[in-house]
Design a protein around this motif. Sequence first.
Motif, short mmCIF file in Angstrom:
data_model
loop_
_atom_site.label_atom_id
_atom_site.label_comp_id
_atom_site.label_asym_id
_atom_site.label_seq_id
_atom_site.Cartn_x
_atom_site.Cartn_y
_atom_site.Cartn_z
N SER A 10 12.37 -5.84 1.24
CA SER A 10 11.17 -6.56 1.66
C SER A 10 9.92 -5.86 1.13
O SER A 10 9.91 -4.66 0.83
CB SER A 10 11.10 -6.63 3.19
N SER A 11 8.82 -6.62 1.01
CA SER A 11 7.55 -6.04 0.57
C SER A 11 7.04 -5.03 1.59
O SER A 11 6.40 -4.03 1.23
CB SER A 11 6.51 -7.14 0.36
N GLN A 12 7.34 -5.24 2.86
CA GLN A 12 6.91 -4.32 3.90
C GLN A 12 7.55 -2.95 3.71
O GLN A 12 6.88 -1.91 3.83
CB GLN A 12 7.28 -4.87 5.28
N SER A 13 8.83 -2.94 3.39
CA SER A 13 9.54 -1.68 3.17
C SER A 13 9.10 -1.01 1.88
O SER A 13 8.91 0.22 1.83
CB SER A 13 11.05 -1.94 3.13
N ARG A 14 8.89 -1.79 0.83
CA ARG A 14 8.61 -1.22 -0.49
C ARG A 14 7.14 -0.82 -0.67
O ARG A 14 6.85 0.14 -1.38
CB ARG A 14 8.99 -2.22 -1.58
N HIS A 15 6.22 -1.52 0.00
CA HIS A 15 4.81 -1.29 -0.28
C HIS A 15 3.97 -0.82 0.91
O HIS A 15 2.84 -0.38 0.72
CB HIS A 15 4.17 -2.59 -0.81
N TRP A 16 4.51 -0.90 2.12
CA TRP A 16 3.69 -0.60 3.29
C TRP A 16 4.30 0.46 4.20
O TRP A 16 4.00 0.50 5.39
CB TRP A 16 3.41 -1.88 4.09
N MET A 17 5.11 1.33 3.63
CA MET A 17 5.68 2.45 4.39
C MET A 17 5.19 3.76 3.77
O MET A 17 5.19 3.91 2.54
CB MET A 17 7.21 2.40 4.38
N PHE A 18 4.78 4.70 4.62
CA PHE A 18 4.18 5.94 4.16
C PHE A 18 4.62 7.10 5.05
O PHE A 18 5.13 6.90 6.14
CB PHE A 18 2.65 5.85 4.20
N THR A 19 4.37 8.31 4.56
CA THR A 19 4.54 9.49 5.41
C THR A 19 3.21 9.75 6.11
O THR A 19 2.16 9.22 5.71
CB THR A 19 4.92 10.72 4.58
N ALA A 20 3.25 10.60 7.12
CA ALA A 20 2.01 10.93 7.84
C ALA A 20 1.01 11.60 6.90
O ALA A 20 -0.20 11.33 6.98
CB ALA A 20 2.33 11.84 9.02
N ASP A 21 1.48 12.45 6.00
CA ASP A 21 0.59 13.12 5.06
C ASP A 21 -0.05 12.11 4.10
O ASP A 21 -1.25 12.21 3.77
CB ASP A 21 1.35 14.17 4.25
N GLN A 22 0.73 11.14 3.65
CA GLN A 22 0.19 10.11 2.75
C GLN A 22 -0.89 9.29 3.45
O GLN A 22 -1.93 8.98 2.85
CB GLN A 22 1.32 9.20 2.27
N LEU A 23 -0.66 8.95 4.70
CA LEU A 23 -1.66 8.18 5.45
C LEU A 23 -2.97 8.95 5.57
O LEU A 23 -4.05 8.38 5.39
CB LEU A 23 -1.12 7.86 6.86
N GLU A 24 -2.86 10.23 5.85
CA GLU A 24 -4.07 11.05 5.99
C GLU A 24 -4.85 11.11 4.68
O GLU A 24 -6.08 10.97 4.66
CB GLU A 24 -3.69 12.46 6.44
N LYS A 25 -4.14 11.32 3.58
CA LYS A 25 -4.80 11.40 2.27
C LYS A 25 -5.45 10.08 1.90
O LYS A 25 -6.58 10.04 1.38
CB LYS A 25 -3.79 11.81 1.20
N ILE A 26 -4.75 8.97 2.14
CA ILE A 26 -5.30 7.65 1.83
C ILE A 26 -6.57 7.40 2.63
O ILE A 26 -7.60 6.97 2.08
CB ILE A 26 -4.26 6.55 2.11
N ARG A 27 -6.52 7.68 3.91
CA ARG A 27 -7.67 7.41 4.78
C ARG A 27 -8.87 8.28 4.41
O ARG A 27 -10.01 7.79 4.40
CB ARG A 27 -7.27 7.63 6.24
N ASN A 28 -8.63 9.54 4.13
CA ASN A 28 -9.75 10.41 3.74
C ASN A 28 -10.37 9.96 2.42
O ASN A 28 -11.59 9.99 2.27
CB ASN A 28 -9.26 11.86 3.63
N ALA A 29 -9.52 9.54 1.48
CA ALA A 29 -10.03 9.07 0.19
C ALA A 29 -10.82 7.78 0.35
O ALA A 29 -11.90 7.62 -0.25
CB ALA A 29 -8.87 8.85 -0.79
N VAL A 30 -10.32 6.85 1.16
CA VAL A 30 -11.01 5.58 1.40
C VAL A 30 -12.36 5.83 2.05
O VAL A 30 -13.37 5.21 1.68
CB VAL A 30 -10.14 4.65 2.28
N ASN A 31 -12.41 6.76 3.00
CA ASN A 31 -13.67 7.05 3.67
C ASN A 31 -14.66 7.71 2.72
O ASN A 31 -15.84 7.33 2.68
CB ASN A 31 -13.42 7.95 4.87
#
Length: 355
Positions: A10-31
Motif C-alpha cells: 500500500s502507499s501508506q506502508s511505502r510512503h508514509w511510515m517513518f522512524t522517530a528520528d526521521q520524523l524529528e528531522k523532517i519536522r525540524n527541516a520543514v520548520n
Amino acid sequence: MERQQIWQTSSQSRHWMFTADQLEKIRNAVNSEGVQRCKAAVSKEKALQLVAHGSNLEDANSAGEEFTSKIDWVTTQEQQDYVLFFETKVADYGRAFGLDLNVQAAAVIFLKRYYLFHSVMDDDPKIMTLTAIFLATKTENSNIMSLDNFLAKVPNRPSREVILEHELRLCEGLRFEFSVHHIHWSLHGFYLDMQAQLKASGSKNSQSLKSLVETYTRALKFVGAAIHSDLVFTHWPSQIALASFLAAAKEPNSDKRTYEDEIEKYLTSVLRNDPRFDDLRERKLAPAEVVIQEHVNLLGTGALQDKTKGAAIRGKLQICQNPERDPNSLVFMQLKRQQEEERQAKRQKKYKRDG
C-alpha cells in the motif's frame, strides 16, 4: 493476496511510515525552511507597504529586514501542538455533521500527513481542517455532499473558492495518495476473532462475551486517542489496534475484572508461542501502549484542545503568516502580476513562432 502483503504494497506502508528520528528531522527541516521562506515574504510585504507610503526602496528593504528580525516565529513544537489542536476539532465537526468514523479518521490522517511536510505559517490549519473533512467524505465515499451544502453547515465559513484552492493544495501535499488503512478496522478484526474463539471454545458464559464487548468498546476510544499520536507514522494499523486492545484490557469491566488473561489466552492460541511475537511486543506493542495511554489521559483532561495554547499560537501566526498566501497582501498581488506577465510573454512568443 494475504493481509500482510496488501498492507506492505500500500502507499501508506511505502510512503508514509517513518522512524522517530526521521520524523524529528523532517519536522525540524520543514520548520526551518518555513521560517526562512516566511521571513523573506513578510520582509518584502513590509517593504512594499513602506514604498506605497512614500519610502525609498533601500530604506524600505532595511526596515523590512529589521521588522522580521524581531518576530517570534512559530517553532517545530508549536506547529505540532497547533495541528494537534485542529486534529481534535475533526471529532467536533464529525458530531455536528453526522460524519462516520471512516471519514473522521481519514481527515485526521490527511492533516497529519500534510503538515508533516508543510508549515502552518504557509497554510492555515483551520481552513485545511475543513478541506480535509470535505476531501475525506469523497475518498471514503461516505457522507458525500456538495461543497455548498457542506459549507452551509459551517459557521463563519470560508468561500467555496478558498476551499477548492486548499483542496488542490492538500491533494498535492498528499501526493494524491488517499488510501487509509484504518486502525479501527484492524481492531474490529481482532474483536471478531476473539468472539469466534469464545464461541468455538463452547463457552456459554454470557459474562465472558459481555466483558469482551466492554473491552472492545473501550479499545475503540483508545484507538481514537492513538490516531492523534505519531504511532500512525511508526506502527502498522494492526499493531496500534492490538496495543489499544491490550491497554484497554488492563482496565476493569462491569464485573470488576480486567480482560488481560483472556487476551493472553487468545494471543497464545493464535500465535502458538511464536518467538517473533515476544520481540514485536517488546519493540512495538509495549511502547505503543504507553503512548496510547498518555493520549487517552490527555484527551480525557482536554489538554489536546487547550484553547489558551491554541490562541497563543494563532496570535503569533497573525504576524508571521506567509503573505504570499493572502490575496489582500501586496506581495500576493505582485506575484499575481508577475505570473500574468510571464503568461503574456509566453503567449506572445508562441504567436511569433507560429506566425
